[in-house]
Design an enzyme around this catalytic site. Structure first.
Site, PDB file in Angstrom:
ATOM      1  CG  ASP A 135      -1.882  -1.195   1.196  1.00 43.16           C
ATOM      2  OD1 ASP A 135      -2.426  -1.484   0.129  1.00 43.16           O
ATOM      3  OD2 ASP A 135      -2.034  -1.845   2.245  1.00 43.16           O
ATOM      4  CB  CYS A 136       3.432   2.831   1.050  1.00 39.68           C
ATOM      5  SG  CYS A 136       4.724   1.776   1.730  1.00 39.68           S
ATOM      6  CB  CYS A 151       5.055  -1.757   0.215  1.00 42.85           C
ATOM      7  SG  CYS A 151       4.445  -1.160   1.795  1.00 42.85           S
ATOM      8  CB  CYS A 185       9.975   6.403   8.817  1.00 46.16           C
ATOM      9  SG  CYS A 185      10.270   5.195  10.119  1.00 46.16           S
ATOM     10  CG  ASP A 245      -1.701  17.506 -38.878  1.00 48.25           C
ATOM     11  OD1 ASP A 245      -1.051  17.940 -39.833  1.00 48.25           O
ATOM     12  OD2 ASP A 245      -2.736  16.824 -39.007  1.00 48.25           O
ATOM     13  CB  THR A 268      -5.714  18.208 -42.457  1.00 47.97           C
ATOM     14  OG1 THR A 268      -5.274  19.210 -43.364  1.00 47.97           O
ATOM     15  CG2 THR A 268      -6.985  17.567 -42.989  1.00 47.97           C
ATOM     16  CG  ASP A 328      -4.360  12.227 -38.151  1.00 54.48           C
ATOM     17  OD1 ASP A 328      -3.275  11.667 -37.923  1.00 54.48           O
ATOM     18  OD2 ASP A 328      -4.777  12.454 -39.298  1.00 54.48           O
ATOM     19  CG  ASP A 364       7.039   8.072   9.383  1.00 52.54           C
ATOM     20  OD1 ASP A 364       7.657   8.593   8.445  1.00 52.54           O
ATOM     21  OD2 ASP A 364       6.533   6.939   9.313  1.00 52.54           O
TER      22      ASP A 364
END
Length: 709
Positions: A15-16, A19, A361, A405, A407, A602, A688
């Protein structure tokens, strides 16, 4: 030896960014593993692996040893239809159980100390030592896997040191607060992932398929094949990309492209999966299967983008590799230098050194960039701004020049009648007669003339026989009044003398970048019609918004310089015409020497220039090429989308630097207070954790980002 195969694992508990870095370091040490991409935002690990050297089971065991859980695997190929992960409630997650366990141990020690006050130190020490075991195991596993200076290492050393110097109560509090901080990271990461997974809900799971007999049946969306016909009733979502064959209705495309106003769809119009049919029944011919529709492509592209690292994220990863050991060295110096050099109290300075460890940390710092990038990518996808990675998102905010561009990018891509000048009869008579001559011709100029007559609801004269076309010269047809032709001024001059005032009018129109055709009856000139590929409705506003952000803008075109300059002058920008693809490529290279440049095209004929630019941006309403060739694509197919991209990138860059400044400032403040003995251990870990939560919350603000108008 078997060939390397692709593998993608879903990782629970990652989750970080720290990790993700730990997992990446550990897996990279395994033999036969390469091309590792770890996305904490997506919760995935993608890699190539030689199964003869390292099995999938070995990889999963290595991940489990670090304290994370492989929740499933999938091949790198796109699934049949994007599916949501089955997520357990946050209070049932492993990190929640750690919070409950460490909290219960601390509470038990607290209560028991009232009845056994003489044993309070031992009670808290026991609670702390039991609580630190899961984190210490992860620290040891990380060290063995190549990450000796992990966040768990800092926390475990600080907690054990606190027990050793008799501050067991604070040690137990520190461990509990650390567990709470990890749980908060899990909840925040879940919210960020939900921003993308919400797109999956846009696609219905069933569709009404119409058989050749006219009978409809309900089938799973995955069962739809190309050229199947489906019925979309009012209020239904369109099940997959397709083309309307029958019916007309307004369709709300906001969930897909971000376009706020419903769009009228009639036979021949393209529709996107996930769009909402408003008020009429439609029969749609499917053009993309479920695995390849626009929503599936968006989700797949954003997932891949989140797996790629932005330049700032890579820089911070490198920084964190030496930052953490340096912080441990500083903490060690704080512990030993004052007592040895100045006669300070050992316990006091060991305590302050341990607090420094907790403050050091790097979690908040490491998460500052990927959290903002993930939120920026998700916010863009919700508004039809598809960006293929953090590097492109960062670069967009730094471009100093944008080349368009002409066209199909700044202009509509097809000619439109701008002027009708009657030399005989009325303007409507001239336009109607010209449209009658051109009505069976497929040339773009002829189609535009017929379309203009339809817009004015003109009745066209009857023709006898089909029109005869002489390429590059004229189209001739027989009307009731005799033969009439629509052709170039040069062709007209071959058949008759053009008066000087008419020649002057032709030259004046051509100087505006318009193409002029002449309507003739026999050898008599009856009128002039001017046509031009006109700018898009929002082109001028899009250019103005970009200029307001200090970006240099120019137009690169293969058209003649006169036409290019005329269009550019109306939009207030510089034009360079008569550029063949190789010349356009060379111009991009020259401009790139002055700084980052974005090319907008395009996505088809501009592919070389899009690839050569710092960032390539494709217009084109979600076509295959638009989604696959460039670094970014605009689903809404509007010039203002380029300004929206730049604004989103600059907002994301601002968010990143806010996060970095917040993380470093909090650490600096608490480091100073620690050295003066103000900060306690539990305050240090709370600082932290608080910094991590604040940085994550600040990044999540981008999920609600709306570009300024």
């Amino acid at each position: 030896m078997a060939a390397a195969s692709s593998l993608k694992l879903q990782i629970e508990g990652m989750d970080c960014a720290a990790c993700a870095l730990k997992i990446e370091t550990a897996v990279a040490r395994l033999p036969g593993v390469s091309d590792i991409n770890v996305s904490y935002a997506g919760g995935t690990l993608a890699l190539n692996v030689d199964p003869d050297r390292t099995s999938q089971r070995t990889i999963e065991e290595k991940i489990r040893a670090l304290g994370y859980r492989p929740a499933g695997s999938a091949p790198q190929a796109r699934p049949a239809l994007p599916t949501k992960r089955v997520r357990e409630p946050w209070w049932q997650a492993t990190k929640a159980r750690l919070v409950f366990m460490t909290g219960a141990l601390f509470a038990a020690a607290f209560v028991a100390s009232f009845f056994l006050p003489e044993w309070d130190t031992w009670l808290y020490a026991t609670a702390a030592l039991i609580s630190v075991v899961p984190f210490a195991r992860r620290a040891v596993a990380g060290a063995l896997a190549g990450s000796p200076f992990s966040i768990e290492t800092l926390m475990a050393v600080a907690a054990l040191g606190a027990v050793a110097i008799g501050e067991a109560e604070e040690a137990a509090v520190v461990i509990f607060l650390f567990a709470v901080g990890e749980l908060l990271e899990t909840v925040a990461a879940g919210r960020a992932r939900a921003g993308i997974e919400a797109l999956i809900d846009l696609v219905p799971r069933t569709a009404l398929r119409r058989a050749s007999t006219g009978v409809t049946e309900t089938v799973a969306v995955e069962a739809l094949a190309i050229d199947d016909r489906v019925v979309v009733r009012p209020g239904d979502r369109i099940p997959s990309d397709g083309v309307v064959e029958e019916g007309s209705s307004e369709v709300n495309e906001a969930p897909v492209t971000g376009e706020s106003m419903p769009i009228l769809k009639e036979p021949g119009a393209k529709v996107y999966a996930g769009s909402i049919n408003a008020n009429g029944e439609l029969c749609v011919r499917i053009t993309h299967v479920a695995a390849d529709n626009t929503i599936a492509r968006i989700i797949h592209m954003v997932e891949e983008a989140q797996e790629s690292k932005a330049p700032t994220a890579r820089m911070i990863d490198r920084f964190s590799r030496w930052y953490t050991p340096a912080a441990m060295a500083v903490a060690a110096l704080i512990m030993v230098v004052p007592p040895l050099a100045f006669g300070g109290d050992w316990m006091t300075w060991i305590y302050r050194g341990l607090a420094t460890l907790l403050i050091a940390c790097p979690c908040a710092l490491v998460i500052s960039t990927p959290a903002a990038i993930a939120s920026g990518l998700a916010a863009g996808a919700r508004q039809g701004l598809l960006i293929k990675g953090g590097a492109a998102l960062e670069t967009l905010g730094k471009v100093i020049t944008i080349a368009f561009d002409k066209t199909g990018t700044l202009t509509r891509g097809h000619p439109k009648v701008t002027d009708v000048i009657a030399l005989s009869g009325s303007d409507d008579d001239v336009l109607a007669r010209a449209a009658a001559v051109e009505r069976n011709v497929s040339h773009p100029l002829g189609v535009a003339i017929v379309e203009a007559a339809k817009e004015r609801a003109l009745e066209l004269p009857a023709t006898f026989g089909g029109g005869i076309a002489v390429p590059g010269k004229a189209v001739t047809a027989r009307l009731k009044s005799g033969f009439a032709s629509v052709g170039s001024p040069r062709h007209a001059a071959e058949g008759t003398e053009i008066p000087a005032d008419v020649r002057d009018r032709v030259l004046a129109l051509e100087s505006e970048g318009k193409t002029v055709v002449v309507l003739m009856a026999g050898k008599k000139i009856e009128g002039l019609i001017a046509l031009r590929d006109e700018p898009r409705d929002d082109a001028a506003e899009g250019v103005r918004r970009l200029k307001a952000r200090g970006v240099n803008i120019l137009m690169l075109s293969g058209d003649n310089q006169r036409t290019a300059s005329a269009i550019a002058a109306g939009l207030g920008l510089e034009a360079r015409g008569e550029l063949l693809p190789d010349a356009k490529l060379a111009e991009i290279g020259r401009l790139k020497q002055a700084g980052p440049i974005a090319m907008v095209g395009d996505g088809i004929n501009d592919a070389p220039a899009l690839a050569a630019a710092s960032v390539g941006i494709a217009m084109g309403g979600g076509t295959d090429v638009a989604l696959e060739t460039a670094d970014a694509a605009l689903l809404r197919d509007r010039v203002e989308g380029v300004a929206d991209l730049i604004a989103l990138s600059q907002a994301t860059l601002g968010n990143i630097w806010q996060n970095i400044a917040l993380a470093l400032a909090l650490k600096a403040v608490f480091l100073a207070t620690t050295l003066f003995g103000v900060t306690t251990l539990w305050m240090a870990i709370l600082a932290d954790t608080g910094a991590t939560v604040l940085v994550t919350a600040n990044a999540l603000r981008l999920l609600a980002y709306q570009p300024p108008k």
